[in-house]
Write a protein that holds these residues in place. Structure first.
Motif, PDB file in Angstrom:
ATOM      1  N   ARG A  12       0.844  -1.211   0.000  1.00 51.81           N
ATOM      2  CA  ARG A  12       0.000   0.000   0.000  1.00 51.81           C
ATOM      3  C   ARG A  12       0.871   1.250   0.000  1.00 51.81           C
ATOM      4  O   ARG A  12       0.596   2.210  -0.725  1.00 51.81           O
ATOM      5  N   ILE A  13       1.907   1.258   0.829  1.00 52.56           N
ATOM      6  CA  ILE A  13       2.804   2.399   0.876  1.00 52.56           C
ATOM      7  C   ILE A  13       3.485   2.594  -0.473  1.00 52.56           C
ATOM      8  O   ILE A  13       3.613   3.717  -0.976  1.00 52.56           O
ATOM      9  N   LYS A  14       3.902   1.495  -1.082  1.00 53.94           N
ATOM     10  CA  LYS A  14       4.600   1.595  -2.368  1.00 53.94           C
ATOM     11  C   LYS A  14       3.699   2.187  -3.434  1.00 53.94           C
ATOM     12  O   LYS A  14       4.123   3.041  -4.222  1.00 53.94           O
ATOM     13  N   ASP A  15       2.434   1.767  -3.473  1.00 57.63           N
ATOM     14  CA  ASP A  15       1.491   2.309  -4.458  1.00 57.63           C
ATOM     15  C   ASP A  15       1.278   3.801  -4.253  1.00 57.63           C
ATOM     16  O   ASP A  15       1.149   4.568  -5.212  1.00 57.63           O
ATOM     17  N   LEU A  16       1.249   4.240  -3.006  1.00 57.29           N
ATOM     18  CA  LEU A  16       0.984   5.635  -2.688  1.00 57.29           C
ATOM     19  C   LEU A  16       2.224   6.504  -2.835  1.00 57.29           C
ATOM     20  O   LEU A  16       2.157   7.632  -3.334  1.00 57.29           O
ATOM     21  N   PHE A  17       3.361   5.957  -2.431  1.00 62.53           N
ATOM     22  CA  PHE A  17       4.570   6.753  -2.212  1.00 62.53           C
ATOM     23  C   PHE A  17       5.497   6.780  -3.422  1.00 62.53           C
ATOM     24  O   PHE A  17       6.295   7.701  -3.576  1.00 62.53           O
ATOM     25  N   THR A  18       5.411   5.766  -4.265  1.00 56.05           N
ATOM     26  CA  THR A  18       6.338   5.674  -5.404  1.00 56.05           C
ATOM     27  C   THR A  18       5.571   5.563  -6.713  1.00 56.05           C
ATOM     28  O   THR A  18       5.975   4.846  -7.625  1.00 56.05           O
ATOM     29  N   ASN A  19       4.452   6.266  -6.796  1.00 56.97           N
ATOM     30  CA  ASN A  19       3.577   6.107  -7.962  1.00 56.97           C
ATOM     31  C   ASN A  19       3.835   7.129  -9.062  1.00 56.97           C
ATOM     32  O   ASN A  19       3.085   7.206 -10.020  1.00 56.97           O
ATOM     33  N   GLU A  20       4.892   7.939  -8.924  1.00 58.02           N
ATOM     34  CA  GLU A  20       5.200   8.922  -9.938  1.00 58.02           C
ATOM     35  C   GLU A  20       6.526   8.589 -10.610  1.00 58.02           C
ATOM     36  O   GLU A  20       7.339   7.830 -10.078  1.00 58.02           O
ATOM     37  N   ILE A  21       6.714   9.169 -11.788  1.00 56.96           N
ATOM     38  CA  ILE A  21       7.975   9.012 -12.497  1.00 56.96           C
ATOM     39  C   ILE A  21       8.511  10.401 -12.821  1.00 56.96           C
ATOM     40  O   ILE A  21       7.792  11.393 -12.731  1.00 56.96           O
ATOM     41  N   GLY A  22       9.776  10.460 -13.213  1.00 54.06           N
ATOM     42  CA  GLY A  22      10.379  11.752 -13.503  1.00 54.06           C
ATOM     43  C   GLY A  22      10.864  12.428 -12.234  1.00 54.06           C
ATOM     44  O   GLY A  22      10.777  11.886 -11.136  1.00 54.06           O
ATOM     45  N   TYR A  23      11.405  13.622 -12.401  1.00 53.00           N
ATOM     46  CA  TYR A  23      11.935  14.370 -11.264  1.00 53.00           C
ATOM     47  C   TYR A  23      10.788  14.758 -10.334  1.00 53.00           C
ATOM     48  O   TYR A  23       9.806  15.368 -10.756  1.00 53.00           O
ATOM     49  N   GLN A  24      10.911  14.413  -9.078  1.00 52.78           N
ATOM     50  CA  GLN A  24       9.820  14.634  -8.131  1.00 52.78           C
ATOM     51  C   GLN A  24       9.804  16.077  -7.649  1.00 52.78           C
ATOM     52  O   GLN A  24      10.833  16.637  -7.274  1.00 52.78           O
ATOM     53  N   THR A  25       8.631  16.693  -7.688  1.00 57.67           N
ATOM     54  CA  THR A  25       8.457  18.064  -7.204  1.00 57.67           C
ATOM     55  C   THR A  25       7.286  18.095  -6.219  1.00 57.67           C
ATOM     56  O   THR A  25       6.466  17.173  -6.196  1.00 57.67           O
ATOM     57  N   PRO A  26       7.186  19.148  -5.401  1.00 53.82           N
ATOM     58  CA  PRO A  26       6.068  19.233  -4.455  1.00 53.82           C
ATOM     59  C   PRO A  26       4.723  19.305  -5.170  1.00 53.82           C
ATOM     60  O   PRO A  26       4.611  19.857  -6.271  1.00 53.82           O
ATOM     61  N   LYS A  27       3.697  18.758  -4.536  1.00 53.91           N
ATOM     62  CA  LYS A  27       2.334  18.938  -5.012  1.00 53.91           C
ATOM     63  C   LYS A  27       1.850  20.333  -4.614  1.00 53.91           C
ATOM     64  O   LYS A  27       2.410  20.957  -3.705  1.00 53.91           O
ATOM     65  N   THR A  28       0.821  20.818  -5.278  1.00 57.46           N
ATOM     66  CA  THR A  28       0.306  22.154  -5.010  1.00 57.46           C
ATOM     67  C   THR A  28      -1.171  22.099  -4.653  1.00 57.46           C
ATOM     68  O   THR A  28      -1.984  21.556  -5.400  1.00 57.46           O
ATOM     69  N   ASP A  29      -1.505  22.640  -3.489  1.00 52.69           N
ATOM     70  CA  ASP A  29      -2.884  22.732  -3.009  1.00 52.69           C
ATOM     71  C   ASP A  29      -3.294  24.199  -3.059  1.00 52.69           C
ATOM     72  O   ASP A  29      -2.602  25.059  -2.503  1.00 52.69           O
TER      73      ASP A  29
END
Length: 206
Positions: free
Chosen positions: A54-71
């Motif tokens: 579950r953590i892996k699906d949530l935590f490593t589900n993006e590719i490319g250079y990681q940047t902060p999300k924006t709310d």
């Protein structure tokens, strides 16, 4: 020091691992960065008590250079009160808003979210604050998030709840409801009232 330092360490390790997996030029480096990614997942699983898949699906589900999300959050005042919406997900209150959508500017997100969640048509007029979620008393989160608060002027519409919202109401600063702290804190809402008191107040940022 952040309130949850090990969570911040895990997120930073994952960000470095994801960048490495994106730019590594040989299989040896790929293997090393993949191991770092797995270590970050193990740390977060240990901290949260969640299962590793579950953590892996949530935590490593993006590719490319990681940047902060924006709310993005819309700040709408009327008669000295601030607009808030009651979230179905936790039955608590927040400023209208949510994750920034691809293809929309921050101002457009504020307009869209206020229309969808509260039924009001608004015009964005000023960025009040850009805050790093880790610097404020939110619950732990697997994402590094920037929060943008945008002052908006009501230009039309009728106050009503949206499909994911139970209610939409205005609240006085002395009678705030129970907040959805994942989305906003009392100190952040009180900061917004400082701009109502002093329209010339400079934008706040972490």
């Amino acid at each position: 020091m952040p309130a949850h330092p090990w969570l911040e360490f895990a997120k930073r390790v994952q960000a470095l691992a994801q960048a490495g997996l994106t730019y590594a030029e040989n299989s040896y480096d790929q293997e090393r960065y993949q191991e770092l990614s797995e270590i970050s997942v193990a740390i977060l699983a240990e901290l949260s008590g969640e299962e590793v898949p579950r953590i892996k699906d949530l935590f490593t589900n993006e590719i490319g250079y990681q940047t902060p999300k924006t709310d993005v959050r819309a700040v709408v005042f009327k008669d000295g009160k601030i607009l808030m919406v009651r979230e179905k997900i936790d039955n608590c209150w927040s400023l209208p808003g949510g994750w920034a959508d691809v293809g929309f500017s921050p101002g457009e997100v504020a307009v869209k979210e206020t229309r969808e969640e509260a039924g009001l048509e608004v015009k964005p007029t000023k960025i009040l604050a850009v805050l790093d979620k880790k610097c404020h008393p939110h619950p732990p989160s697997p994402y590094h998030t920037y929060k943008i608060f945008i002052l908006c002027e009501t230009i039309g519409g009728t106050l009503q709840e949206g499909s994911e919202i139970l209610a939409a109401e205005y609240f006085d600063r002395t009678e705030l409801p129970e907040l959805s702290t994942e989305r906003g804190t009392v100190s952040q809402v009180q900061l917004m009232f400082e701009f109502l008191d002093n329209p010339a107040k400079a934008t706040v940022f972490d």
